[in-house]
Design a protein around this motif. Structure first.
Motif, short mmCIF file in Angstrom:
data_model
loop_
_atom_site.label_atom_id
_atom_site.label_comp_id
_atom_site.label_asym_id
_atom_site.label_seq_id
_atom_site.Cartn_x
_atom_site.Cartn_y
_atom_site.Cartn_z
N LEU A 170 -10.07 -40.82 -26.82
CA LEU A 170 -11.44 -40.99 -27.29
C LEU A 170 -12.45 -40.54 -26.23
CD1 LEU A 170 -11.18 -44.39 -29.17
CD2 LEU A 170 -11.42 -42.11 -30.17
N LYS A 171 -12.20 -40.85 -24.98
CA LYS A 171 -13.13 -40.42 -23.92
C LYS A 171 -13.20 -38.90 -23.86
CE LYS A 171 -13.00 -44.38 -20.87
NZ LYS A 171 -12.58 -44.93 -19.59
N ALA A 172 -12.03 -38.24 -24.00
CA ALA A 172 -12.02 -36.77 -23.97
C ALA A 172 -12.81 -36.18 -25.14
CB ALA A 172 -10.59 -36.26 -24.00
N LYS A 173 -12.65 -36.78 -26.33
CA LYS A 173 -13.35 -36.28 -27.51
C LYS A 173 -14.84 -36.58 -27.47
CE LYS A 173 -9.51 -36.35 -30.66
NZ LYS A 173 -9.25 -36.11 -32.04
N LEU A 174 -15.21 -37.64 -26.80
CA LEU A 174 -16.60 -38.11 -26.83
C LEU A 174 -17.37 -37.79 -25.56
CD1 LEU A 174 -15.81 -41.58 -28.42
CD2 LEU A 174 -16.58 -39.52 -29.59
N GLN A 175 -16.85 -36.91 -24.73
CA GLN A 175 -17.48 -36.64 -23.45
C GLN A 175 -18.87 -36.02 -23.57
OE1 GLN A 175 -14.98 -34.05 -21.19
NE2 GLN A 175 -14.84 -32.53 -22.82
#
Length: 187
Positions: A170-175
């Motif tokens: 999620l962090k990678a997608k929402l950066q």
């Protein structure tokens, strides 16, 4: 019937045992309704969804093997709620969206947070199935890693691994979004 586990009740439901179905219904109807109502803020829609889930469970039980009935019920409700929300074309008011996550961030523009919310929901739906199930059990239903491990018959360490993986994805997608919003609001 009250002393039977959910799984034993489900096995009886598969054999068309009405009293086992009634017991499972009594155990989960209010909880599922509350869970649904928190997201939709609509009594009729919430009641309809929960009724449909139980009706489907009764009709499909002889054909289905469900290992974790509680997780199955909550996942089915979440899927139905997602369908309702999609069909409404995301016409939820801001208060409803805040209520889902029980967070108030007054310094952010509501439209921006609504956009973030939509993107996060889509991102959560793309998680691997087990990661998604465990992430939702913790974030949406408030279960601890220990409770999730017990319910799914896996080790707490495995649960933590899935949670770590989900957060990393999620962090990678929402950066692209503000780190503060992501940290406070979702992760």
């Amino acid at each position: 019937m009250k002393e039977l586990t959910d799984q034993k009740l489900y096995e009886r439901i598969k054999d068309s045992d009405h009293s086992a179905f009634q017991e499972l219904f009594d155990r989960y109807w209010k909880k599922l309704f509350g869970f649904t109502f928190r997201m939709l803020q609509n009594v009729e829609q919430s009641e309809d969804i929960v009724q449909e889930i139980f009706l489907s469970l009764w009709e499909k039980a002889p054909l289905k093997d469900v290992a974790h009935i509680k997780s199955y019920l909550y996942s089915a409700v979440k899927y139905q709620v997602s369908s309702v929300i999609r069909n409404q074309k995301w016409e939820l008011d801001w208060d409803t969206i805040e209520g889902i996550y029980e967070v108030q961030v007054p310094t952010y523009d509501p439209l921006e947070l609504e956009e973030v919310n939509r993107f996060v929901e889509i991102s959560i739906d793309t998680l691997p199935p087990k990661c998604k199930e465990i992430y939702c059990l913790q974030k949406e239903e408030g279960y601890t890693a220990k409770e999730i491990a017990s319910n799914l018959n896996i080790s707490p360490r495995t649960v933590e691994g899935h949670l770590h993986k989900a957060k990393k994805i999620l962090k990678a997608k929402l950066q692209l979004y503000d780190v503060l919003v992501l940290t406070v609001f979702y992760l």
